[in-house]
Structure formats: C-alpha cells, structure tokens
Design an enzyme around this catalytic site. Structure first.
Site, short mmCIF file in Angstrom:
data_model
loop_
_atom_site.label_atom_id
_atom_site.label_comp_id
_atom_site.label_asym_id
_atom_site.label_seq_id
_atom_site.Cartn_x
_atom_site.Cartn_y
_atom_site.Cartn_z
N HIS A 1 0.83 -1.21 0.00
CA HIS A 1 0.00 0.00 0.00
C HIS A 1 0.86 1.26 0.00
O HIS A 1 0.43 2.30 -0.47
CB HIS A 1 -0.94 0.00 1.22
CG HIS A 1 -0.23 0.21 2.52
ND1 HIS A 1 0.37 -0.79 3.24
CD2 HIS A 1 0.01 1.35 3.22
CE1 HIS A 1 0.93 -0.30 4.33
NE2 HIS A 1 0.73 1.00 4.34
N HIS B 1 3.90 9.43 12.60
CA HIS B 1 3.04 8.29 12.92
C HIS B 1 3.89 7.11 13.38
O HIS B 1 5.07 7.03 13.05
CB HIS B 1 2.14 7.87 11.76
CG HIS B 1 2.80 7.26 10.55
ND1 HIS B 1 3.83 7.82 9.87
CD2 HIS B 1 2.54 6.09 9.89
CE1 HIS B 1 4.18 7.06 8.85
NE2 HIS B 1 3.42 5.99 8.84
O1 LIG Z 1 2.23 -2.22 7.24
C1 LIG Z 1 1.26 -2.18 7.99
O2 LIG Z 1 0.69 -3.21 8.37
C2 LIG Z 1 0.71 -0.87 8.44
C3 LIG Z 1 1.16 0.26 7.90
C4 LIG Z 1 0.65 1.59 8.24
C5 LIG Z 1 -0.25 1.85 9.27
C6 LIG Z 1 -0.67 3.16 9.51
C7 LIG Z 1 -0.22 4.24 8.74
C8 LIG Z 1 0.68 3.98 7.71
O3 LIG Z 1 1.20 4.96 6.95
C9 LIG Z 1 1.07 2.67 7.46
O4 LIG Z 1 1.89 2.44 6.41
FE LIG Z 2 3.31 3.64 5.64
#
Ligand SMILES: O=C(O)/C=C/c1cccc(O)c1O
Ligand SMILES: [Fe+2]
Length: 312
Positions: free
Chosen positions: A115, A179
């Site tokens: 993602h 974050h």
């Molecule tokens: O890789 C994961 O499982 C979660 C990634 C995540 C979570 C919250 C914010 C982000 O930018 C992420 O990439």
């Molecule tokens: Fe991320």
C-alpha cells in the site's frame, strides 16, 4: 520538460477505521482536486518514491533504496493488487545514470510492493497502470537508515535524470508524516517475529489478516492514554512541510534519525520519500510549492498531509 510534484501521506486504515464523515469527505475532496491536477498535467512518466512495510523488502537483503524495473502489488489491506505499468527501459537508464553520478543504486527486476507504493498511485491516477511509472522504494521502516543527506543526494541525481528527459514528469512521494503504527523491530524480536522480518515474503492469508487486525486495533486507541506508540505530532509535521515548501530541504540533513523517531514516531521516516521528491524537483528548475492540506488523524494513524509543487 515540465515537472509536477505531489507528496501525500498514505494510510491502510482508510475504510477500516475512519474518522468522522466530515473529515473523510474533506480528505476525499483534497485527493480529488490533486487527482484533477494530475489529469490536467497528463504525465508521460511518473517517478514514484515510496516506502515498503515488510511486504517486498526484508532483512535477508535490505537495500537503502531500490529501483524496480518490474513491480507487483501484494494488495494488502484494501490496496489494488496486480502489476504496475513500470517503464523498465527508463528504470534501467535511471539506474545507469545514478551509478554514473555517485549513487550505488540497488536494482530489482521483480519487486513486490504494498500500500505504501500503490495507495498514492491509485489516488492520483485511478489505477496502477494508467501511466508509465518508475518506482523507487526507499527503506523508511527497517532500521538502520542511511543519513537523510544521502536521500537528498539520491533525489537530486534523480532530478538531474528527469531534467534530461524532455517529458512531462510527475514526481510522487508517499508516506509520513508523524506516525507510529505497530510495526515490529528486529532488535529484541522473538524468534518467529525475527523470522518474519528477515524472510516473511508471501505470508499466508491468515498471517496477513492477523497483521492487519493488529493495525486496525492500534488505530482504535491511537493517541489515547491506552496507546504506547509515539503520538502524532502536528507541530513537527507542519515545520517539516514548511521546510520543504520554503526550498530548505538541505536543512533536513541536520535532523538526527533518533530524534525524528522520538518526536514524530518510528514510521515518520517515510518522509524520506518526500525529501527525495523535493530534492528531485529542485534539480529540475525553480520550484513553486504549496501545502494543500494537513490534519492529524488518529483513526488512520497518520499525520495526514498533501503538498504540491511545480518547476519551471
Ligand atoms: O504495514 C502495515 O501493516 C501498516 C502500515 C501503516 C499503518 C498506519 C499508517 C501507515 O502509513 C502505514 O503504512
Ligand atoms: Fe506507511
């Protein structure tokens, strides 16, 4: 040659743990506007700086950064699965250019991406295949990290390459800002966690589902007193954004990696993609940049920002 830049935070928690509807609508409007700008610009090439979250890159061979000549999305959370329309010839030319200009780039002819790479590409273009793309994955999640100065240098040389292309090029940076989702650390990890971090490619659906559930659960308490992760830091985020839009990207060289982790969270290092993107556009001409949006969104574990720039 003309160059446009968009840097956006990403979050896999969209749809899984949304904030109130007015905030979701606000973000959707900002994304729709940015996407309309991309549509009007009609890029002939996208250079995409993105992180990975232990889906394509593992400690069995962890590069500081890597150019992909072919990439396949694992489709984690609700991100699009499938291949990206990578311009492999241009990717290979870029690698050679980087070698010739002092950057020891890593190359992959078959990279899995997640993602972190695809969400912004989809949001800005509607698919993973609309335009030719060159993905450059920057390690932002698996310490140790190379210094920010090296990321800026990488961006500069990529920008010099873009400047020689005589094409409309969209530079995307994805990730950040402050974050800290519950991504494990190799140091002191129990054996099965260490095994995943070292060689966890192609997990079972059950393993992936459990991982995603942990992140969703973390989103539900993020920023509350129940949460042990470093909270979002809007001041840090806004200062960082201002530094970039003022054209002072070199000042980020001075920030300590440890201090960024402490002040903005361990995953704030995804801003390395923004540093590379701004250094790249800076090498193509004189830059006009603006902040389109910022909001700290606990439900999404995201200091959520959108920044645009053009060079002339
Ligand atoms: O890789 C994961 O499982 C979660 C990634 C995540 C979570 C919250 C914010 C982000 O930018 C992420 O990439
Ligand atoms: Fe991320």
């Amino acid at each position: 040659m003309s160059v446009m830049l968009k840097c956006l935070s990403h979050t896999p928690l969209r749809d899984y743990n949304d904030p109130e509807a007015s905030i979701v609508n606000e973000v959707n409007e900002v994304i729709a506007k940015a996407r309309a700008g991309v549509e009007a610009f009609d890029p002939e090439l996208i250079v995409l700086f993105a992180p990975d979250h232990y889906n394509g890159l593992f400690y069995d061979l962890m590069p500081p950064f890597v150019v992909a000549t072919a990439a396949e999305s694992v489709g984690d959370y609700s991100s699009l699965p499938g291949h990206l329309s990578v311009d492999s010839d241009t990717a290979m030319e870029l690698v050679k250019f980087l070698f010739a200009n002092g950057i020891d780039m890593t190359l992959s002819h078959r990279l899995q991406v997640d993602h972190g790479c695809t969400q912004t590409l989809e949001e800005m273009t509607g698919s993973l295949t609309r335009y030719p793309v060159v993905p450059i994955i920057i390690n932002s999640v698996a310490p140790p990290f190379c210094p920010y100065a090296r990321i800026r240098k990488l961006g500069e040389i990529v920008g010099q390459f873009i400047a020689g292309l005589d094409k409309r090029v969209l530079i995307l940076g994805t990730g950040g800002l402050s974050h800290e989702p519950p991504v494990p650390l190799l140091a002191d990890a129990p054996e099965e966690v260490a095994e995943f971090l070292i060689a966890g490619r192609n997990p079972t659906p059950e393993f992936r589902a459990a991982r995603q559930e942990r992140t969703i659960a973390a989103g539900k308490i993020y920023g509350s007193e129940l949460c042990e992760q470093t909270p979002l830091n809007a001041d840090w985020d806004l200062t960082f954004i201002q530094t970039l839009i003022d054209g002072r990207v070199a000042e980020i060289d001075e920030l300590s990696i440890e201090e960024i982790s402490q002040q903005a969270g361990r995953s704030a290092h995804e801003v390395r993609t923004w540093v590379a993107a701004f250094a790249a556009i800076g090498a193509t001409g004189s830059v006009t940049a603006r902040k389109d949006y910022y909001r700290a969104i606990n439900e999404w574990i995201a200091g959520y920002g959108v920044v645009s720039a053009e060079s002339a």
